[in-house]
Design a protein around this motif. Sequence first.
Motif, PDB file in Angstrom:
ATOM      1  N   UNK A   1       0.836  -1.206   0.000  1.00  0.00           N
ATOM      2  CA  UNK A   1       0.000   0.000   0.000  1.00  0.00           C
ATOM      3  C   UNK A   1       0.872   1.257   0.000  1.00  0.00           C
ATOM      4  N   UNK A   2       1.897   1.266   0.850  1.00  0.00           N
ATOM      5  CA  UNK A   2       2.815   2.406   0.895  1.00  0.00           C
ATOM      6  C   UNK A   2       3.543   2.557  -0.441  1.00  0.00           C
ATOM      7  N   UNK A   3       3.977   1.420  -1.007  1.00  0.00           N
ATOM      8  CA  UNK A   3       4.673   1.460  -2.305  1.00  0.00           C
ATOM      9  C   UNK A   3       3.749   1.974  -3.395  1.00  0.00           C
ATOM     10  N   UNK A   4       2.482   1.563  -3.380  1.00  0.00           N
ATOM     11  CA  UNK A   4       1.529   2.015  -4.391  1.00  0.00           C
ATOM     12  C   UNK A   4       1.316   3.518  -4.301  1.00  0.00           C
TER      13      UNK A   4
ATOM     14  N   UNK B   1       6.590 -12.653   1.720  1.00  0.00           N
ATOM     15  CA  UNK B   1       6.387 -11.202   1.663  1.00  0.00           C
ATOM     16  C   UNK B   1       6.934 -10.647   0.353  1.00  0.00           C
ATOM     17  N   UNK B   2       8.073 -11.172  -0.063  1.00  0.00           N
ATOM     18  CA  UNK B   2       8.734 -10.694  -1.289  1.00  0.00           C
ATOM     19  C   UNK B   2       7.855 -10.876  -2.514  1.00  0.00           C
ATOM     20  N   UNK B   3       7.254 -12.070  -2.674  1.00  0.00           N
ATOM     21  CA  UNK B   3       6.488 -12.286  -3.905  1.00  0.00           C
ATOM     22  C   UNK B   3       5.014 -11.899  -3.771  1.00  0.00           C
ATOM     23  N   UNK B   4       4.545 -11.583  -2.557  1.00  0.00           N
ATOM     24  CA  UNK B   4       3.156 -11.145  -2.388  1.00  0.00           C
ATOM     25  C   UNK B   4       3.001  -9.635  -2.542  1.00  0.00           C
ATOM     26  N   UNK B   5       4.034  -8.885  -2.175  1.00  0.00           N
ATOM     27  CA  UNK B   5       3.934  -7.426  -2.193  1.00  0.00           C
ATOM     28  C   UNK B   5       3.574  -6.855  -3.567  1.00  0.00           C
ATOM     29  N   UNK B   6       4.174  -7.301  -4.674  1.00  0.00           N
ATOM     30  CA  UNK B   6       3.795  -6.746  -5.980  1.00  0.00           C
ATOM     31  C   UNK B   6       2.315  -6.913  -6.310  1.00  0.00           C
ATOM     32  N   UNK B   7       1.703  -8.008  -5.852  1.00  0.00           N
ATOM     33  CA  UNK B   7       0.269  -8.213  -6.100  1.00  0.00           C
ATOM     34  C   UNK B   7      -0.568  -7.177  -5.344  1.00  0.00           C
ATOM     35  N   UNK B   8      -0.131  -6.834  -4.139  1.00  0.00           N
ATOM     36  CA  UNK B   8      -0.839  -5.809  -3.371  1.00  0.00           C
ATOM     37  C   UNK B   8      -0.725  -4.459  -4.073  1.00  0.00           C
ATOM     38  N   UNK B   9       0.453  -4.153  -4.586  1.00  0.00           N
ATOM     39  CA  UNK B   9       0.645  -2.888  -5.309  1.00  0.00           C
ATOM     40  C   UNK B   9      -0.333  -2.794  -6.477  1.00  0.00           C
ATOM     41  N   UNK B  10      -0.476  -3.878  -7.228  1.00  0.00           N
ATOM     42  CA  UNK B  10      -1.397  -3.890  -8.365  1.00  0.00           C
ATOM     43  C   UNK B  10      -2.854  -3.780  -7.922  1.00  0.00           C
ATOM     44  N   UNK B  11      -3.172  -4.220  -6.716  1.00  0.00           N
ATOM     45  CA  UNK B  11      -4.540  -4.125  -6.212  1.00  0.00           C
ATOM     46  C   UNK B  11      -4.871  -2.723  -5.721  1.00  0.00           C
ATOM     47  N   UNK B  12      -3.877  -2.015  -5.193  1.00  0.00           N
ATOM     48  CA  UNK B  12      -4.109  -0.692  -4.605  1.00  0.00           C
ATOM     49  C   UNK B  12      -4.041   0.425  -5.651  1.00  0.00           C
ATOM     50  N   UNK B  13      -3.160   0.294  -6.627  1.00  0.00           N
ATOM     51  CA  UNK B  13      -2.974   1.358  -7.623  1.00  0.00           C
ATOM     52  C   UNK B  13      -4.268   1.769  -8.332  1.00  0.00           C
ATOM     53  N   UNK B  14      -5.126   0.835  -8.774  1.00  0.00           N
ATOM     54  CA  UNK B  14      -6.372   1.265  -9.430  1.00  0.00           C
ATOM     55  C   UNK B  14      -7.261   2.113  -8.537  1.00  0.00           C
TER      56      UNK B  14
ATOM     57  N   UNK C   1      -6.816  -2.539  -0.592  1.00  0.00           N
ATOM     58  CA  UNK C   1      -5.976  -3.177   0.419  1.00  0.00           C
ATOM     59  C   UNK C   1      -6.561  -4.521   0.853  1.00  0.00           C
ATOM     60  N   UNK C   2      -7.884  -4.553   1.014  1.00  0.00           N
ATOM     61  CA  UNK C   2      -8.543  -5.804   1.400  1.00  0.00           C
ATOM     62  C   UNK C   2      -8.387  -6.845   0.297  1.00  0.00           C
ATOM     63  N   UNK C   3      -8.587  -6.412  -0.953  1.00  0.00           N
ATOM     64  CA  UNK C   3      -8.409  -7.338  -2.081  1.00  0.00           C
ATOM     65  C   UNK C   3      -6.973  -7.834  -2.151  1.00  0.00           C
ATOM     66  N   UNK C   4      -6.016  -6.918  -1.948  1.00  0.00           N
ATOM     67  CA  UNK C   4      -4.605  -7.307  -1.971  1.00  0.00           C
ATOM     68  C   UNK C   4      -4.267  -8.259  -0.839  1.00  0.00           C
ATOM     69  N   UNK C   5      -4.844  -8.016   0.347  1.00  0.00           N
ATOM     70  CA  UNK C   5      -4.609  -8.898   1.488  1.00  0.00           C
ATOM     71  C   UNK C   5      -5.119 -10.305   1.205  1.00  0.00           C
ATOM     72  N   UNK C   6      -6.336 -10.408   0.682  1.00  0.00           N
ATOM     73  CA  UNK C   6      -6.905 -11.725   0.385  1.00  0.00           C
ATOM     74  C   UNK C   6      -6.122 -12.431  -0.717  1.00  0.00           C
TER      75      UNK C   6
END
Length: 263
Positions: A82-85, A139-152, A188-193
Amino acid sequence: MVKKVLEQVYLWVLLILLYAPIAIIVIYSFTEAKVLGNWTGFSLKLYESLMNTGAHHSLMNAFVNTIAIALIAATVSTLLGSVAAIGIFNLRARSRKAMGFINTIPILNGDIITGISLFLLFVSLGITQGFTTVVLAHITFCTPYVVLSVLPRLKQMNPNLYEAALDLGATPMQALWKVIMPEIRPGMISGFLLALTISIDDFAVTVFTIGNQGLETLSTYIYADARKGGLTPELRPLSALIFVVILVMLIIINRRAGKEKQV
């Protein structure tokens, strides 16, 4: 008319192919048969046996390890992502595009390459592999997916809200917490799930970073179990329970999102 019928048929065939294997596992979790596909009558004995942790101590340990790793990795990756996004969104157009491209590389990269890379990194740093290295890897491979979920969600947000909050006397942290966070919370919720699901499902990265200290996750347990010539029957009710829990969570989240849109 024919085109519409073909589209409906295609959709139903696709749904059947996706959910038929899950339905089979759920159905055969209610029979005592040791072999999947052999129905011996309705029974809850597999569920009873699953709850008897003494009989399946290693399986339940693997399940607890999997959930603990997934929750920690999903929580940390959601915060970092989320912070990265937010940081990526506030970059200039060219820099934002470059960072977006860099963020997609770990997603497109093969899991086995990521696993080997992290394995070599931990070995070169002299880090003993175990629970901590698995969590760091997830954490390393999950973080990029969260970024893609938050950016939109950030792109849909009114860009003037943050500036308006600052003009009205809010500090940058207050504006972040009370203005930006509510706007990006669905992402964030979508990225978490998504991170939670990916972490639970992962095998390739886990097997390279789990070490030889006796730690097991569900994916490594199932792999070792399959190599012995079969799968523990109690995996069927466990898989069914995991599916039901995730399904209920998705239904609740979608209903809440629908109510928020109506408001």
